[in-house]
Design a protein around this motif. Structure first.
Motif, PDB file in Angstrom:
ATOM      1  N   VAL A  10     -10.567 -10.843  -2.142  1.00  0.00           N
ATOM      2  CA  VAL A  10      -9.739 -10.957  -0.941  1.00  0.00           C
ATOM      3  C   VAL A  10      -9.310 -12.410  -0.797  1.00  0.00           C
ATOM      4  CG1 VAL A  10     -10.602  -8.958   0.316  1.00  0.00           C
ATOM      5  CG2 VAL A  10     -11.815 -11.146   0.495  1.00  0.00           C
ATOM      6  N   ALA A  36      -5.284   1.703  -4.539  1.00  0.00           N
ATOM      7  CA  ALA A  36      -6.374   1.119  -5.319  1.00  0.00           C
ATOM      8  C   ALA A  36      -6.884   2.108  -6.362  1.00  0.00           C
ATOM      9  CB  ALA A  36      -7.512   0.692  -4.399  1.00  0.00           C
ATOM     10  N   ASN A  44      -6.931  -6.630  -5.947  1.00  0.00           N
ATOM     11  CA  ASN A  44      -7.128  -7.668  -4.938  1.00  0.00           C
ATOM     12  C   ASN A  44      -6.478  -7.212  -3.635  1.00  0.00           C
ATOM     13  OD1 ASN A  44      -8.235  -9.163  -7.024  1.00  0.00           O
ATOM     14  ND2 ASN A  44      -6.452 -10.479  -7.285  1.00  0.00           N
ATOM     15  N   ALA A  45      -6.741  -7.932  -2.560  1.00  0.00           N
ATOM     16  CA  ALA A  45      -6.125  -7.595  -1.278  1.00  0.00           C
ATOM     17  C   ALA A  45      -5.937  -8.863  -0.462  1.00  0.00           C
ATOM     18  CB  ALA A  45      -6.978  -6.587  -0.504  1.00  0.00           C
ATOM     19  N   ALA A  97       0.860  -1.181   0.000  1.00  0.00           N
ATOM     20  CA  ALA A  97       0.000   0.000   0.000  1.00  0.00           C
ATOM     21  C   ALA A  97       0.896   1.230   0.000  1.00  0.00           C
ATOM     22  CB  ALA A  97      -0.909  -0.006   1.223  1.00  0.00           C
ATOM     23  N   GLU A 109      -2.344  -7.013  -6.107  1.00  0.00           N
ATOM     24  CA  GLU A 109      -2.859  -7.413  -4.806  1.00  0.00           C
ATOM     25  C   GLU A 109      -2.176  -6.551  -3.760  1.00  0.00           C
ATOM     26  OE1 GLU A 109      -2.798 -11.030  -1.562  1.00  0.00           O
ATOM     27  OE2 GLU A 109      -3.018 -11.583  -3.681  1.00  0.00           O
ATOM     28  N   ILE A 110      -2.956  -5.787  -3.037  1.00  0.00           N
ATOM     29  CA  ILE A 110      -2.403  -4.911  -2.004  1.00  0.00           C
ATOM     30  C   ILE A 110      -2.078  -5.729  -0.763  1.00  0.00           C
ATOM     31  CG2 ILE A 110      -2.838  -2.935  -0.509  1.00  0.00           C
ATOM     32  CD1 ILE A 110      -4.721  -1.854  -2.657  1.00  0.00           C
ATOM     33  N   TYR A 111      -0.840  -5.603  -0.296  1.00  0.00           N
ATOM     34  CA  TYR A 111      -0.405  -6.266   0.935  1.00  0.00           C
ATOM     35  C   TYR A 111      -1.039  -5.543   2.121  1.00  0.00           C
ATOM     36  CZ  TYR A 111       2.842  -7.391   4.772  1.00  0.00           C
ATOM     37  OH  TYR A 111       3.396  -7.762   5.975  1.00  0.00           O
ATOM     38  N   THR A 112      -1.927  -6.226   2.825  1.00  0.00           N
ATOM     39  CA  THR A 112      -2.720  -5.585   3.880  1.00  0.00           C
ATOM     40  C   THR A 112      -2.202  -5.876   5.290  1.00  0.00           C
ATOM     41  OG1 THR A 112      -4.280  -7.445   3.703  1.00  0.00           O
ATOM     42  CG2 THR A 112      -4.847  -5.409   2.543  1.00  0.00           C
ATOM     43  N   ILE A 172     -12.083  -3.238  -4.327  1.00  0.00           N
ATOM     44  CA  ILE A 172     -11.431  -4.543  -4.186  1.00  0.00           C
ATOM     45  C   ILE A 172     -12.287  -5.642  -4.819  1.00  0.00           C
ATOM     46  CG2 ILE A 172     -10.685  -6.296  -2.532  1.00  0.00           C
ATOM     47  CD1 ILE A 172      -9.875  -4.027  -0.659  1.00  0.00           C
ATOM     48  N   CYS A 205      -4.010   2.271   1.379  1.00  0.00           N
ATOM     49  CA  CYS A 205      -4.667   1.233   0.578  1.00  0.00           C
ATOM     50  C   CYS A 205      -5.613   1.860  -0.435  1.00  0.00           C
ATOM     51  CB  CYS A 205      -5.429   0.268   1.476  1.00  0.00           C
ATOM     52  SG  CYS A 205      -4.410  -0.809   2.514  1.00  0.00           S
ATOM     53  N   LEU A 250     -11.918  -2.459   5.808  1.00  0.00           N
ATOM     54  CA  LEU A 250     -11.137  -2.337   4.579  1.00  0.00           C
ATOM     55  C   LEU A 250     -12.050  -2.146   3.370  1.00  0.00           C
ATOM     56  CD1 LEU A 250      -8.350  -2.529   3.135  1.00  0.00           C
ATOM     57  CD2 LEU A 250      -8.827  -4.969   2.860  1.00  0.00           C
TER      58      LEU A 250
END
Length: 253
Positions: free
Chosen positions: A222, A188, A199-200, A145, A162-165, A219, A184, A212
């Protein structure tokens, strides 16, 4: 813009439990069957070369249980093949997943903890993305992010990020998620503007997921495994999957 968010269940943790004892049980594929029967939209696996959890032989068996659901295979595209691990590209060739998520994790990492740096020379990554897409799967890049130049993922040929959450989840547990949520959301928005889907995943659970999705309505998917299987120890796998799906449904409303 809000999109319909799909749930992909990561079954790696079932393989960790199996491998701790040896033998065949518990069976990750049976966990996949239950998750799919409970309504999840897909299955995620992240086979690593050291085979410490899900193994190549498990991945090769997965198409037989998907029944039309999506398979998402995660991994480091630069990791070479070795005994028991044919390499990520070969696994994709043999299983034809709907999606491959490229992750820059090393052999010694306990879990994925950072995304790709999109500022440097990415020519090798672009070549690999092209090779994966020759197998008719979409390609997602794992990113942090707040990563700079996220639009470059589209220029490299990726279809999604894909966002690293993980940092968001940690901040949420501390009670101060606003900054990480903003990062984030900004990432996005930049991705969507570049034509990428979003994606996340990582450390998402029933406590933080709705927050989120409220902050990042773009998103599309997930991927959840560690928390989901931890929660299912107490409440059962089918019940836990259904609870996650209810959170996704509520977000759409």
């Amino acid at each position: 813009m809000r999109v319909v968010t799909r749930l992909s269940v990561n079954i790696n943790k079932v393989a960790v439990l199996r491998n701790s004892r040896g033998g065949l049980l518990p069976d990750p594929l049976q966990a996949a069957r239950i998750a799919l029967a409970s309504g999840c939209h897909g299955i995620t696996v992240h086979p690593r070369p050291d085979q410490r959890h899900i193994r190549a032989i498990d991945v090769l068996r997965l198409p037989d249980v998907l029944a039309g659901a999506e398979l998402n295979i995660e991994g480091n595209p630069f990791a070479p093949a070795r005994d028991g691990y044919p390499g990520l590209l070969e696994l994709v060739r043999q299983t034809q997943p709907a999606q491959v998520t490229l992750v820059p994790d090393g052999d010694g990492q306990l879990t994925s903890d950072h995304g790709f740096d999109l500022e440097g020379d990415c020519s090798e990554l672009a070549e690999l993305i092209d090779r994966f897409k020759q197998h008719d799967c979409r390609v997602s890049l794992f990113v942090d992010a707040g990563v700079r130049h996220v639009a470059r993922a589209a220029q490299l040929g990726a279809d999604r990020i894909e966002i690293y959450t993980g940092p968001f989840a940690a901040a949420h547990a501390r009670g101060d998620p606003a900054r990480e949520l903003a990062a984030c959301a900004a990432t996005a928005s930049e991705a969507v503007a570049a034509g990428l889907a979003v994606n996340a995943g990582h450390d998402l659970d029933q406590q933080n997921l709705a927050h989120l999705l409220d902050a990042v309505p773009a998103i599309s998917e997930v991927s959840i495994g560690h928390a989901l299987f931890g929660e299912s120890l107490y409440d059962g796998l089918a019940t836990t999957v259904i609870r996650y799906l209810r959170i996704l449904d509520s977000a759409q409303k």
